[in-house]
Structure formats: structure tokens, C-alpha cells
Design an enzyme around this catalytic site. Structure first.
Site, PDB file in Angstrom:
ATOM      1  N   LEU A 115      82.678  69.118  50.605  1.00  0.00           N
ATOM      2  CA  LEU A 115      82.147  69.699  51.836  1.00  0.00           C
ATOM      3  C   LEU A 115      80.822  70.382  51.545  1.00  0.00           C
ATOM      4  CD1 LEU A 115      85.419  71.192  53.345  1.00  0.00           C
ATOM      5  CD2 LEU A 115      84.546  68.847  53.388  1.00  0.00           C
ATOM      6  N   GLY A 170      77.501  72.900  55.422  1.00  0.00           N
ATOM      7  CA  GLY A 170      77.183  74.234  55.937  1.00  0.00           C
ATOM      8  C   GLY A 170      75.728  74.602  55.711  1.00  0.00           C
ATOM      9  N   ARG A 204      73.357  82.770  55.322  1.00  0.00           N
ATOM     10  CA  ARG A 204      73.044  83.999  54.600  1.00  0.00           C
ATOM     11  C   ARG A 204      72.149  83.769  53.376  1.00  0.00           C
ATOM     12  NH1 ARG A 204      79.073  85.926  54.047  1.00  0.00           N
ATOM     13  NH2 ARG A 204      79.393  83.698  54.385  1.00  0.00           N
ATOM     14  N   GLN A 241      77.936  65.321  59.231  1.00  0.00           N
ATOM     15  CA  GLN A 241      78.640  66.145  60.217  1.00  0.00           C
ATOM     16  C   GLN A 241      77.542  66.711  61.119  1.00  0.00           C
ATOM     17  OE1 GLN A 241      80.171  69.856  58.740  1.00  0.00           O
ATOM     18  NE2 GLN A 241      81.812  69.974  60.261  1.00  0.00           N
ATOM     19  N   ASP A 279      80.052  74.565  47.524  1.00  0.00           N
ATOM     20  CA  ASP A 279      79.421  75.829  47.150  1.00  0.00           C
ATOM     21  C   ASP A 279      80.261  76.624  46.153  1.00  0.00           C
ATOM     22  OD1 ASP A 279      81.468  76.580  48.857  1.00  0.00           O
ATOM     23  OD2 ASP A 279      80.295  78.093  49.920  1.00  0.00           O
ATOM     24  N   GLU A 294      92.894  83.936  56.688  1.00  0.00           N
ATOM     25  CA  GLU A 294      91.472  84.213  56.473  1.00  0.00           C
ATOM     26  C   GLU A 294      91.198  85.711  56.564  1.00  0.00           C
ATOM     27  OE1 GLU A 294      89.080  82.006  55.518  1.00  0.00           O
ATOM     28  OE2 GLU A 294      90.749  80.596  55.366  1.00  0.00           O
ATOM     29  N   ARG A 317      25.090  64.789  15.247  1.00  0.00           N
ATOM     30  CA  ARG A 317      24.518  65.898  16.007  1.00  0.00           C
ATOM     31  C   ARG A 317      23.033  65.938  15.675  1.00  0.00           C
ATOM     32  NH1 ARG A 317      27.391  69.793  11.771  1.00  0.00           N
ATOM     33  NH2 ARG A 317      25.652  69.977  10.312  1.00  0.00           N
TER      34      ARG A 317
HETATM   35  C1  UD1 Z   1      86.620  78.731  53.005  1.00  0.00           C
HETATM   36  C2  UD1 Z   1      88.106  78.828  53.302  1.00  0.00           C
HETATM   37  C3  UD1 Z   1      88.692  80.066  52.638  1.00  0.00           C
HETATM   38  C4  UD1 Z   1      88.406  80.026  51.155  1.00  0.00           C
HETATM   39  C5  UD1 Z   1      86.899  79.856  50.906  1.00  0.00           C
HETATM   40  C6  UD1 Z   1      86.632  79.642  49.445  1.00  0.00           C
HETATM   41  C7  UD1 Z   1      88.467  77.813  55.502  1.00  0.00           C
HETATM   42  C8  UD1 Z   1      88.703  78.045  56.942  1.00  0.00           C
HETATM   43  N1  UD1 Z   1      88.306  78.884  54.746  1.00  0.00           N
HETATM   44  O1  UD1 Z   1      85.992  79.847  53.613  1.00  0.00           O
HETATM   45  O2  UD1 Z   1      90.095  80.128  52.838  1.00  0.00           O
HETATM   46  O3  UD1 Z   1      88.877  81.206  50.526  1.00  0.00           O
HETATM   47  O4  UD1 Z   1      86.398  78.705  51.603  1.00  0.00           O
HETATM   48  O5  UD1 Z   1      85.265  79.650  49.168  1.00  0.00           O
HETATM   49  O6  UD1 Z   1      88.416  76.663  55.086  1.00  0.00           O
HETATM   50  N2  UD1 Z   1      81.388  73.286  55.517  1.00  0.00           N
HETATM   51  C9  UD1 Z   1      81.014  72.123  56.132  1.00  0.00           C
HETATM   52  N3  UD1 Z   1      81.072  72.044  57.480  1.00  0.00           N
HETATM   53  C10 UD1 Z   1      81.501  73.077  58.276  1.00  0.00           C
HETATM   54  C11 UD1 Z   1      81.889  74.265  57.626  1.00  0.00           C
HETATM   55  C12 UD1 Z   1      81.825  74.344  56.242  1.00  0.00           C
HETATM   56  O7  UD1 Z   1      80.631  71.164  55.487  1.00  0.00           O
HETATM   57  O8  UD1 Z   1      81.529  72.906  59.492  1.00  0.00           O
HETATM   58  C13 UD1 Z   1      81.332  73.366  54.045  1.00  0.00           C
HETATM   59  C14 UD1 Z   1      80.337  74.404  53.567  1.00  0.00           C
HETATM   60  O9  UD1 Z   1      79.052  73.842  53.352  1.00  0.00           O
HETATM   61  C15 UD1 Z   1      80.936  74.878  52.239  1.00  0.00           C
HETATM   62  C16 UD1 Z   1      82.438  74.632  52.442  1.00  0.00           C
HETATM   63  O10 UD1 Z   1      82.578  73.763  53.551  1.00  0.00           O
HETATM   64  O11 UD1 Z   1      80.476  74.100  51.165  1.00  0.00           O
HETATM   65  C17 UD1 Z   1      83.179  75.930  52.695  1.00  0.00           C
HETATM   66  O12 UD1 Z   1      82.685  76.467  53.932  1.00  0.00           O
HETATM   67  P1  UD1 Z   1      82.411  78.011  54.125  1.00  0.00           P
HETATM   68  O13 UD1 Z   1      81.873  78.213  55.484  1.00  0.00           O
HETATM   69  O14 UD1 Z   1      81.624  78.533  52.985  1.00  0.00           O
HETATM   70  O15 UD1 Z   1      83.908  78.572  54.077  1.00  0.00           O
HETATM   71  P2  UD1 Z   1      84.369  80.014  53.720  1.00  0.00           P
HETATM   72  O16 UD1 Z   1      84.111  80.928  54.860  1.00  0.00           O
HETATM   73  O17 UD1 Z   1      83.812  80.388  52.412  1.00  0.00           O
HETATM   74 CA    CA Z   2      82.146  79.661  51.038  1.00  0.00          CA
END
Ligand code: UD1
Ligand code: CA
Length: 462
Positions: free
Chosen positions: A9, A12, A16, A73, A104, A156, A441
Site C-alpha cells: 500500500l 497515501g 504530514r 487508487q 511506509d 484504531e 614554451r
Molecule cells: C494503519 C492501520 C493501523 C496500523 C498502522 C501501522 C488501518 C485502518 N490502520 O494506520 O492499525 O497500526 O497502519 O502503521 O489500516 N494507503 C493507501 N491508500 C489509502 C490509505 C492508505 O494506499 O487510501 C497506504 C498508505 O500510503 C500507507 C499505508 O496504506 O503506506 C498505511 O496507511 P496510513 O494512512 O499510514 O495508515 P495508519 O493511519 O498509519
Molecule cells: Ca502509517
């Protein structure tokens, strides 16, 4: 058996981070987080990789350059929604297991991935969440277990009550799924929550309510779960990997008397009894031998260094430095340069696309470009190989034991024979035979009483 695969994934924005790049492109010790995550998956033997891109997808796609499949996405509607975009990829792996990784979380390691898969398979789980106990669980989803220790839910941060907030076991965001069960579960999650997002973590309670076997595998590497949402956290992750790398090297016999401002890529090998001094940055694809002194203020990239080498304030990229060479201070080695054994290059010397053979000395203010230099050659101060005529680059060849006088210009292409001398200040346009002295030279003329006759000075002011 169907092949296992991974969905990473990476859609995102990482709001921040306040960056123009996707968050997963942020670097931990000179390598984007996404590359570290992919390497961990590949290290665990997973070959089929699908990366979910979103924010600045084109940047990530260009970076991946076909190393993984990608799906876009278009709208970021949560981690569950992100996985849904990879539905076709997951279906193509029907019968196998699918790993979900957060792009990440750069320290998720191959061993944890493999051991979690073993737990997943041996316990016949349909879903296995990789968790870890951390000192500061703030911001992560908490792993809730019942009195018998059975995994019951992920809660969460935003929804956690005071007691749940105290739980230190957290969701890493990485999970193994049975591919077919994952497809089914994805069809069942909704976005009826305060953020209106599809949470991948909702699959846990859905699967449990269906009576399916769901587990949480606690990784013993607590760093595996660490993620970076801000540049402050990015700095913290960099520090973790930097310190770990330096400690490993020190335990292998490398001296790093002051570790601050020393940054070394974790894959770099350094031999025993080598000393690394402050301000040294050693990037990817470098290897350093034994008994060297590297630094202070030395930056190496794709450079091989032999044994007993001194590099003091040296910048080198795509170069090789052989045993017992002594370079610096203030030396720049540019790509395709080989420095031979016992060679000395001193202050303000630049070498590019050249081979300098053993025991040659280039002590001061000299440019050696596109040249083949023999052994035992002495360069006087201020020699320039004039390798570029504005259109083409040409090579100079300098024989063994030649002596290039101070301020010589060698207009390439030109060959200086073995043991030949050039007089200081010469501009050499033609080959010099072995054992010859070449003077190129104007002969000196003294004009007697010229000052008295022409009175060139203005009135003395002091
Ligand atoms: C998520 C988990 C949390 C966990 C944490 C660990 C959920 C709801 N929560 O939270 O339980 O402890 O990771 O780091 O899953 N991403 C997408 N598309 C989206 C949203 C996110 O590709 O629509 C990707 C982001 O780029 C990232 C990853 O998914 O690489 C995690 O997303 P992020 O928003 O960082 O989740 P957390 O709030 O950290
Ligand atoms: Ca995260």
C-alpha cells in the site's frame, strides 16, 4: 500450489510529510522506503508484487520502472479501499496466500514475513496480522486479546478507550491472508465510520464474526512495525538504522571513535581495523578494505577501496582505490577512475575516467581526465590534461616513471613516453618519446632597464 504474492500500500499522500513526492519515496539512509519494503518481500521469497499507487502515482511508477506491477487508487478512501484496487491481482493468486504490506514501514524484515507465514499456514489461519509490542503505541491500531490471549480485534487510536490505549501490542499494518478469503472479506467492509474510510482492519472482526480462524503473530523485531508519518519520525527511523549499522560494523572490528555525522549504507562492507572519522558518508555499492583511515569529511558512492588506504576529505563516485593509496586532503574522484597501489593524490586534485598506476604521485592542483597514467609518474603542481576541445574528449597516455613539470598542459590526444620529462610551463601538443625532455614554451628574454626607460609605475602612495 498457487504462488504467494504481496500487495504494497503506497497510495497515501503522507500529508504530514509536506512533500511533493509520495510518502513512500521518502528515504531511509539514502533508499526510498518503498524499495526497502520491496526488498524485504523479495528476501522472503515473494516474487509477485503489486504496488497500490495514488498520490503522485506517476512519480512512483517512474521510480518502480517495471520492477513491480502497479494499480492506481484514484481516490484515497482507506487501506481497505486500497487493497480492493488490487482485486484482479489477488484473484490471479487464488489458492495462495497474499501478504499486505504498508509501504511506509521500511523495517518490516524478511524473517518476520517468513515466520508470520509459517504461523499463518501451521495454524490454518485465513488471516494473520503481524503485530509487535512497542514502548509508545500512540497512533497505531491496538491488538485486543481476550483473557485466553486469543486475538479479538484491532482498535484504531481514534476509537480506543483509556484501557485500550494502554495496550502496547500494535498492528504493524502487515497481514497475511488466504487469497480467496481476502476477496470475500473485501466485499464485506464498509465505510460507516467517522472518517468515511474503508479500513482494512475491519476484516478482522468480520472474519471473526463469520467464525473464521484469525491470528496475530507478534514479531520479535519491534522495529518491524515502525512507520514514518512525519519528517520527525523519518529522522528517528534514519537514526535507528544508522546506529544499528554503525554498531554492527564496530562489532566486526571497525573503529568509529565518534559516530555522530557518520552515515553508512547498511549493505556496505568495511574491513577490520579500519577507522571511520566524522563527516564520512558511505552510500550504496561501496566496499572498504582493512586498515584504512576514511575521513574526516569523505563521501563515497559506488566506490571500492582496498586495504591500508587513507581518504582524507575525498569525494569519490564510481571509482576504485587500490591498496595503500593515500588521497587527500580535498581530492575528487569522478566516475570510471582507478587509483593504483601506493598512489598519492594531494590537495585539489581531480581525476576523471582515468587509470593511474602504482606509485604515481599527483600532489597538488592537478586535473587528470580521460588519461592512462603509468607507474612511478610524478606530476608537478598545476598540471592539466586538456581533454576537451569543445566538441570531443580525447585521451592522454603517460608512460612509466615520466616526470610532468609544473603547470604543464597536455593537449589530448598526446602520449608521453616512459621516463620522459616535460619542462615546467610547457604546453605539449605532440607526443614526447621515451627518455626525452620536451620544452614547449617561449624562451625567456630579459629587457635590460625596461622599467627605467618606460617608467610604468604610477606615483608611490606609501
Ligand atoms: C494503519 C492501520 C493501523 C496500523 C498502522 C501501522 C488501518 C485502518 N490502520 O494506520 O492499525 O497500526 O497502519 O502503521 O489500516 N494507503 C493507501 N491508500 C489509502 C490509505 C492508505 O494506499 O487510501 C497506504 C498508505 O500510503 C500507507 C499505508 O496504506 O503506506 C498505511 O496507511 P496510513 O494512512 O499510514 O495508515 P495508519 O493511519 O498509519
Ligand atoms: Ca502509517
Amino acid at each position: 500450489m498457487a504462488k504467494n504474492c504481496v500487495v504494497i500500500l503506497a497510495g497515501g499522500e503522507g500529508t504530514r510529510m509536506k512533500s511533493k513526492k509520495p510518502k513512500v519515496m521518502a528515504e531511509i539512509i539514502f533508499k526510498p522506503m518503498i524499495d526497502r519494503v520491496m526488498e524485504s518481500a523479495m528476501g522472503a521469497g515473494i516474487e509477485d508484487i503489486c504496488v497500490v499507487t495514488g498520490y503522485r502515482a506517476e512519480v512512483l511508477e517512474a521510480h518502480l520502472a517495471g520492477r513491480a506491477q502497479t494499480v492506481r487508487q484514484e481516490q484515497r478512501l482507506g487501506t481497505g479501499h486500497a487493497v480492493m484496487q488490487a482485486m484482479d491481482f489477488i484473484k490471479a493468486h487464488s489458492g495462495g496466500n497474499v501478504l499486505i504490506l504498508a509501504g511506509d514501514a521500511p523495517f518490516m524484515d524478511s524473517r518476520t514475513i517468513r515466520e508470520a507465514l509459517e504461523a499463518h499456514v501451521n495454524n490454518r489461519f485465513v488471516q494473520t496480522v503481524i503485530s509487535a509490542k512497542v514502548d509508545d503505541p500512540f497512533g497505531y491500531g491496538r491488538i485486543v486479546r481476550d483473557a485466553d490471549g486469543n486475538f479479538t480485534a484491532i482498535v484504531e487510536q481514534a476509537s480506543a478507550d483509556v484501557d485500550t490505549q494502554k495496550i502496547r501490542e500494535i498492528n504493524s499494518g502487515a497481514m497475511w491472508f488466504d487469497a480467496d478469503t481476502l476477496c470475500d472479506l473485501l466485499g464485506r467492509i464498509d465505510n460507516k465510520n467517522s472518517k468515511g474510510e474503508y479500513y482494512l482492519t475491519d476484516t478482522v472482526h468480520i472474519a471473526l464474526s463469520m467464525g473464521l480462524r484469525v491470528g496475530a503473530y507478534a514479531a520479535d523485531n519491534a522495529d518491524a512495525v515502525l512507520g514514518a508519518n512525519t519528517r520527525v519520525q523519518l529522522h528517528e527511523l534514519n537514526e535507528i538504522l544508522r546506529k544499528k549499522t554503525l554498531e554492527k560494523l564496530m562489532l566486526e572490528g571497525v573503529s568509529i571513535p565518534c559516530t555522530s555525522s557518520v552515515i553508512i549504507d547498511p549493505d556496505v562492507k568495511v574491513g577490520a581495523d579500519t577507522v571511520i572519522l566524522p563527516g564520512t558518508i558511505i552510500k550504496e555499492d561501496c566496499a572498504i578494505g582493512e586498515d584504512c583511515v576514511i575521513g574526516p569529511n569523505t563521501v563515497l558512492y559506488k566506490t571500492k577501496v582496498g586495504n591500508g588506504v587513507t581518504l582524507n576529505a575525498v569525494q569519490a563516485e564510481e571509482a576504485e582505490v587500490k591498496d595503500n593509496a593515500n588521497l587527500g586532503p580535498f581530492v575528487h574522484l569522478r566516475p570510471n577512475t582507478v587509483i593504483g597501489e601506493h598512489v598519492h593524490c594531494g590537495n585539489f586534485v581531480e581525476v576523471k575516467n582515468s587509470v593511474i598506476d602504482h606509485h604515481t604521485s599527483v600532489s597538488h592542483l592537478t586535473y587528470v581526465g580521460d588519461s592512462d597514467v603509468g607507474s612511478g609518474v610524478n606530476f608537478g603542481c598545476g598540471v592539466v590534461t586538456v581533454n576537451f576541445n569543445g566538441k570531443t574528449k580525447n585521451r592522454c597516455t603517460i608512460g612509466n616513471d615520466a616526470f610532468i613539470g609544473c603547470n604543464t598542459n597536455l593537449i589530448a590526444p598526446v602520449t608521453i613516453g616512459d621516463r620522459a620529462y616535460t619542462a615546467a610551463g610547457s604546453t605539449i601538443t605532440d607526443d614526447v618519446p621515451s627518455d626525452a625532455l620536451s620544452i614547449a614554451r617561449e624562451r625567456q628574454t630579459n629587457k635590460e632597464d625596461w622599467v627605467k626607460k618606460t617608467n610604468p609605475y604610477r606615483e608611490k602612495k606609501y
